[in-house]
Design an enzyme around this catalytic site. Structure first.
Site, mmCIF file in Angstrom:
data_model
loop_
_atom_site.group_PDB
_atom_site.id
_atom_site.type_symbol
_atom_site.label_atom_id
_atom_site.label_comp_id
_atom_site.label_asym_id
_atom_site.label_seq_id
_atom_site.Cartn_x
_atom_site.Cartn_y
_atom_site.Cartn_z
ATOM 1 C CB THR A 56 -13.364 -10.710 0.805
ATOM 2 O OG1 THR A 56 -11.964 -10.595 0.543
ATOM 3 C CG2 THR A 56 -13.698 -9.855 2.006
ATOM 4 C CD GLU A 66 -9.635 -1.909 0.783
ATOM 5 O OE1 GLU A 66 -9.600 -2.561 -0.279
ATOM 6 O OE2 GLU A 66 -9.093 -2.315 1.829
#
Lengths: 307, 307
Positions: free
Chosen positions: B180, B128
């Site tokens: 994001t 991530e």
């Protein structure tokens, strides 16, 4: 039913990270309330506790609740209420909520079980409004439902009863004054998003811990990064008591409501009594008088003693 | 074990009011991953999905997870990984988390069940970090644990698995790009305390609803007053889809992760399929291509297909 005698428990609002939404009933201290149905539409309030609280119905927390019930239901009956408070006004242990919730539940019983629990909360909030200016249910709800409650919304009343964890609670009431209005005013109106995220992680963990009776999870969720750092300044010896209690084995704890009372959870009675000693000597050493209570989480709220 | 084949599910982070702390696994879409233990300490990554993702281990989400595992454990073995992604990168449905979690779980299995779930989450977070710059676990945790998870803390890893409610989920991925980083930048760093209180009431209600499988409570807790009002501006047709879905019987829903995918919960399969139609036609009417998925909450996370 013509007469009912109630034991109305103290309650701890906020539960550290659950500011304005969580509340919990404990067994001690608790008020004694005796209520009688009158044939005439009048309200008689009598306090036998010597706290000098007003007995005029419109100025009394229990009185305004009953006035509202009489008005809404167009009652031809009235009520006589004798209150012996053991929960000191201004303690942060839900003293006004106890009078308000007791009045609502008492009326409910005397009138033949006519209200839902939500309705009792609704009426009792008029008492909180008189006491603090705000129609809040965080102390009233656990008084009526027992255990730990989540106030999802107070208008309309939406209360979620959570489990009552099998825990001991030590509460200390140092005899200093912290006005709810002061405790509210010092809070910042704006907070950091990153602090809020940490707070809601703790709240989510606390609710999951309560629902699963997971004491370790309850313990590591009892962490308040928003309210406690500000409010604890108003409470003498707060940091000392918290640190020593945790060292003595407390799961966690913090300010009860807006203070000045402080509470701590323990798994064992012995630990909770050790913590009572820690609290007592902290205040004794600084010349502040204090009252300490050790009891368990109260799973059922107001208890009918006699009817 | 020399080879393992995994079905790695999509995940929905945030769950409306649980920004940065909650996540949920769903059954569809799901990636296929095939992993093999190699006798030499090298990593071979192959994508068969045509998304043009980098296959160089240090630049690949699964690759960095395996590199970190090899480094920490001083492995003499290596891994070959064949990935067929069905979760489109950039969908907001946990595409990178699937690769990262799949790699960690695959290595765990191939090396003889050596990790705890927390350790798998720990290693997967390196994936991530490569994908988004942040070591977050809200998609990884439900991938590994299944159901709905609470990330109480990511360093150290503290994951609380919650129940998996028996609900249908409709998810739509409109083919628009929401970065994001953009979705994070438009958030205000300061929020109102009163909004935060409302948010944590909803989170507490959502967790209680999930733990009690109380669908009505889940529904009325799926309300986000802080993130959704800001982020939904980036998602075309969001308000329309939400309103129509609720009218069609959805319990609630919102943005999946940082978007652009949107999801809705339903109690019945039929409702979830009606909502799929609502979503599809909303985007068809504006010329935006979209992919719609209907499946149930996935209670077990990554599934071992063959080993």
């Amino acid at each position: 039913m013509k007469k009912v005698t109630l034991k109305v428990p103290a309650t701890i609002a906020n539960l550290v990270c659950g500011f304005d939404i969580l509340g919990m009933a404990i067994n001690e201290p608790a008020d004694d309330m005796e209520m009688r149905l009158l044939e005439t539409p009048e309200i008689i309030i009598r306090h036998t506790d010597g706290f000098g609280l007003p007995e005029e119905p419109a100025e009394n927390v229990a009185g305004v609740v009953l006035l509202k019930i009489m008005e809404r239901l167009k009652l031809k009956h009235g009520f006589e209420v004798i209150i012996h408070k053991n929960i000191k006004p201004g303690s942060g242990l839900g003293s006004s909520a106890a009078s308000a919730a007791g009045a609502a539940l008492g009326a409910h019983l005397l009138l033949g079980n006519i209200f839902t629990r939500e309705e009792m909360v609704y009426y009792a909030m008029f008492g909180e409004e008189l006491a603090s200016g705000a129609r809040h249910a965080d102390n009233i709800a656990p008084c009526i439902y027992g255990g730990i409650t989540l106030v999802k919304s107070s208008e309309p009343v939406d209360i979620i009863p959570l489990n009552a964890p099998d825990l001991w609670v030590t509460a200390v009431h140092p005899q200093v004054e912290v006005k709810t209005s002061d405790a509210r005013e010092i809070l910042r109106k704006n907070i950091l998003l990153k602090d809020a995220i940490q707070q809601w992680g703790n709240i989510a963990g606390l609710v999951a811990g309560i629902q699963n009776n997971d004491h370790a999870l309850i313990g590591r969720s009892l962490n308040d990064v928003i309210i406690e750092p500000v409010r604890s300044i108003l409470i003498p010896k707060f940091d000392h008591i918290k640190r020593e209690s945790l060292e003595a084995g407390a799961l966690g704890g913090g300010i009860s409501g807006s203070g000045p009372s402080v509470f701590m959870f323990s798994e064992e009675e012995e630990t909770s009594r050790t913590i009572a000693g820690i609290m007592k000597s902290a205040y004794d050493s600084t010349g502040i008088e204090s009252l300490v209570y050790v009891s368990k989480v109260n799973p059922s709220g107001i208890r009918i003693v006699k009817d």
